[in-house]
Design an enzyme around this catalytic site. Structure first.
Site, PDB file in Angstrom:
ATOM      1  N   ASP A 173       0.840  -1.188   0.000  1.00  0.00           N
ATOM      2  CA  ASP A 173       0.000   0.000   0.000  1.00  0.00           C
ATOM      3  C   ASP A 173       0.882   1.247   0.000  1.00  0.00           C
ATOM      4  O   ASP A 173       1.888   1.284  -0.712  1.00  0.00           O
ATOM      5  CB  ASP A 173      -0.927  -0.029   1.226  1.00  0.00           C
ATOM      6  CG  ASP A 173      -2.272   0.619   0.947  1.00  0.00           C
ATOM      7  OD1 ASP A 173      -2.310   1.860   0.899  1.00  0.00           O
ATOM      8  OD2 ASP A 173      -3.267  -0.110   0.769  1.00  0.00           O
ATOM      9  N   HIS A 227      -3.665   5.612   3.823  1.00  0.00           N
ATOM     10  CA  HIS A 227      -4.491   4.524   3.296  1.00  0.00           C
ATOM     11  C   HIS A 227      -4.053   3.171   3.841  1.00  0.00           C
ATOM     12  O   HIS A 227      -4.875   2.382   4.323  1.00  0.00           O
ATOM     13  CB  HIS A 227      -4.419   4.541   1.763  1.00  0.00           C
ATOM     14  CG  HIS A 227      -5.376   3.628   1.082  1.00  0.00           C
ATOM     15  ND1 HIS A 227      -5.027   2.362   0.653  1.00  0.00           N
ATOM     16  CD2 HIS A 227      -6.670   3.789   0.728  1.00  0.00           C
ATOM     17  CE1 HIS A 227      -6.059   1.788   0.056  1.00  0.00           C
ATOM     18  NE2 HIS A 227      -7.074   2.634   0.104  1.00  0.00           N
ATOM     19  N   SER A 279     -11.175  -1.094  -1.190  1.00  0.00           N
ATOM     20  CA  SER A 279      -9.953  -1.047  -0.381  1.00  0.00           C
ATOM     21  C   SER A 279     -10.214  -1.513   1.043  1.00  0.00           C
ATOM     22  O   SER A 279      -9.301  -2.009   1.711  1.00  0.00           O
ATOM     23  CB  SER A 279      -9.395   0.379  -0.333  1.00  0.00           C
ATOM     24  OG  SER A 279      -8.769   0.708  -1.542  1.00  0.00           O
TER      25      SER A 279
END
Length: 613
Positions: free
Chosen positions: A97, A137, A365
């Site tokens: 990520d 994220h 996600s």
């Protein structure tokens, strides 16, 4: 040695924390001998103040900060698994990520550095496309999968005793320039001592990112690029951990529509815009992102807290399962997980203020790490099971969601079917795959079985195509080509490579029909795809799982004339469903008009690959 001690210590702390956590009332439900253990609902243990908002762990109709609540039971069904003390022990989850906040108090206990230092996103902001942003994220993703439990902080992960490894591929300060290199790193694929077999090598690889290509030529132009990712993923998945392998989880994408605007912001009514006249999905999982059509990836769609496909989620025959993710958090619950602290007061980032948690994580996600954590629980219940065994258990125990969903039509043509039972007796849906993962059911079966599936077989065939395989405008009978499969195997997945020419690819619906007469829509009409040909483009269907491969396989290509107009449809975030009779047809934007093809298209070639046993 230090890594092993750290992991053992973290496991002991979790065990001690669990022992002092809130106790359960074992008589909460009267015993019913006709029920399976996974059909009971038990209260989750306390010890983490935000767990009451984590509907993806246990949905009892809570609001999780949103105006409207979720629907009870729309969750991973993991309460009994956690009660058993099965928390992901011994399973390492790699989060590829934008980096992980390794110092976060809910992530630090589970960090396994291994041979790959977890990249540090720092607490700084930077400008990206004119917007001030920050790389948080991966931290959100990691918290969903494996935030620590029973420590009095925040919430908890799906697999709170699993360990975490990070690889910064998509962040501002990334330390890997390609997905292939990131996978090789988290697997220690190039290690000199037992590569891909150490406890710090990933048993689950989470990939909460992807592509959304509109140009069909991308795949043909970059075939070597995608083949390399395919090969590296295959090696990691099939050759690691003494042959038991690794599960590579991949988010399907967030490209259900091409645009949106508020119809009624106060009441959560959102108008979604589609590049066709029938409100069909704007993108298909396989064509938009060829890595979704990589058999070695487990592609997952996103479910909202009401039990329907999240408004944004991409679907397609490449989707194997769905997992909780939620909407945007104001009108309907999103996912509660770890965020970045506001600042750190020292260079080593051990003194950080205001450890943060967020209530607005969503997207496929979020679905991917929910599934990654679920897989870690199943794997930790029985370490001898292979990655394919775990897939099998999840497929055969999954929960059918949105059971009353209706087919989506182009006139009288069923462009996207509702739930279909295939020739092996398994229900499949274009949006949800085989359904919502059911952890308690899969774990119970994992505890009672050894290895399940035989050796994997892969068989590929080029299919001769007639010279006059033309695709006629508006002919719903379609153009067919047949492959007769003489060798038998039990299907686990079917991949097709397509060569065809057509001046408006978005009109095309493509079906693959098995010898058991299972009709899989492998490409829905109306997509926002551009270009005038498929050049070996790859499409995966999981629809045929468990069927016999022997017999005639029909490929059917239909020109539906789906792109003569655009459409709008109103989505109610409060109910998680589309408003009835809200479909309106609108002219295409002048800069996006695609003229209808002046001559018939043509199927020029295809190949079929069977994965099975």
């Amino acid at each position: 040695m230090n890594n092993k001690l750290n992991i053992v210590t973290a496991g002991l702390l979790l065990a001690l924390g669990q022992a002092t956590a809130q106790t359960f009332d074992n008589s909460a439900q009267e015993y019913d001998p006709s029920k399976h253990v996974w059909e009971y609902t038990y209260q989750l243990a306390g010890g983490d103040p935000l767990v009451v908002h984590q509907w993806h762990l246990q949905n009892n109709g809570q609001h999780a900060g949103a105006i409207t609540p979720g629907v009870a039971g729309i969750d991973l069904n993991l309460d009994f698994t956690h009660r058993r003390g099965i928390l992901g022990q011994g399973i390492n989850i790699a989060v590829i990520d934008d980096g992980l906040a390794t110092y976060h108090p809910d992530l630090a206990p589970n960090m396994a550095q291994g041979d790959v230092l977890n990249p540090d996103p720092y607490i700084y902001q930077y400008n990206s496309r004119g917007r001030l942003t920050i790389d948080d994220h991966g931290t959100k993703v990691a918290g969903i999968a494996a935030a620590a439990a029973y420590n009095g902080q925040g919430g908890r992960g799906v697999a709170p005793a699993a360990t975490l490894t990070g690889a910064n591929l998509i962040g501002n300060e990334r330390n890997f320039v390609g997905r292939d290199l990131a996978i090789r790193a988290v697997m220690d694929m190039d290690g000199t001592i037992a590569p891909m077999n150490k406890h710090t090598d990933a048993r689950v690889i989470n990939q909460s990112f992807g592509y959304a290509f509109s140009d069909a030529s991308i795949y043909g132009d970059y075939r070597a690029f995608f083949d390399n990712i395919d090969d590296v993923t295959k090696k990691a998945v099939t050759e690691s951990h003494g042959g038991r392998g690794t599960m590579a989880v991949k988010s399907a994408g967030n490209s259900h529509y091409i645009g949106g605007r508020w119809l009624d912001r106060d009441n959560g009514l959102l108008t979604l815009i589609y590049p066709n006249g029938y409100a069909l999905p704007a993108y298909d999982a396989s064509i938009a992102d060829p890595t979704n059509a990589n058999f070695w990836n487990l592609t997952v769609s996103a479910l909202n807290a009401k039990g329907n496909l999240a408004a944004y989620s991409t679907g397609g025959s490449a989707v194997l399962l769905t997992a909780p993710a939620g909407e945007w958090g104001r009108y309907s619950p999103a996912t509660v997980t770890t965020g970045l602290p506001k600042w750190c007061t020292d260079a080593t980032e051990t003194q950080c203020e205001n450890p943060m948690y967020v209530f607005n994580m969503n997207g496929t996600s979020a679905a991917a790490p929910a599934l990654s954590g679920a897989i870690a629980l199943i794997m930790s219940a029985n370490h001898q099971l292979s990655w394919r065994d775990v897939r099998h258990l999840m497929i055969t125990t999954a929960t059918k969601v949105d059971a009353d969903s209706q087919p989506r039509m182009i006139g009288d043509y069923e462009a996207i079917p509702s739930w279909q039972v295939n020739g092996a007796g398994y229900a499949f849906h274009y949006d949800y795959g085989f359904g919502l993962v059911n952890v308690d059911a899969a774990v119970e079966k994992a505890l009672l079985t050894g290895p399940i599936l035989g050796d994997l077989q892969i068989k590929s065939y080029d299919v001769p195509v007639a010279a006059d395989a033309f695709i006629y405008d508006g002919d719903f009978s379609g153009t067919e080509s047949v492959h007769t499969q003489t060798e038998n195997l039990t299907v686990e997945g079917v991949k097709v490579h397509l060569d065809l020419e057509h001046d408006r690819l978005g009109d095309l619906s493509i079906e693959l029909i098995s010898p058991s007469n299972t009709r899989s829509v492998i490409l829905t009409a109306g997509t926002d795809i551009e270009g005038n040909k498929f050049n070996g483009n790859v499409i995966l269907s999981n629809h045929f799982y468990g069927e016999s491969a022997k017999g005639d396989w029909k490929l059917r290509v239909i020109d539906t004339n789906a792109k003569d107009a655009w459409s709008e449809r109103v989505y109610d975030l409060g109910t998680g469903k589309f408003v009835e009779n809200s479909l309106t047809v609108t002219p295409q934007r002048s800069d996006k008009v695609q003229s209808n093809n002046a001559k018939p298209g043509q199927l020029t070639g295809w190949s079929i690959t069977f994965f099975g046993h």
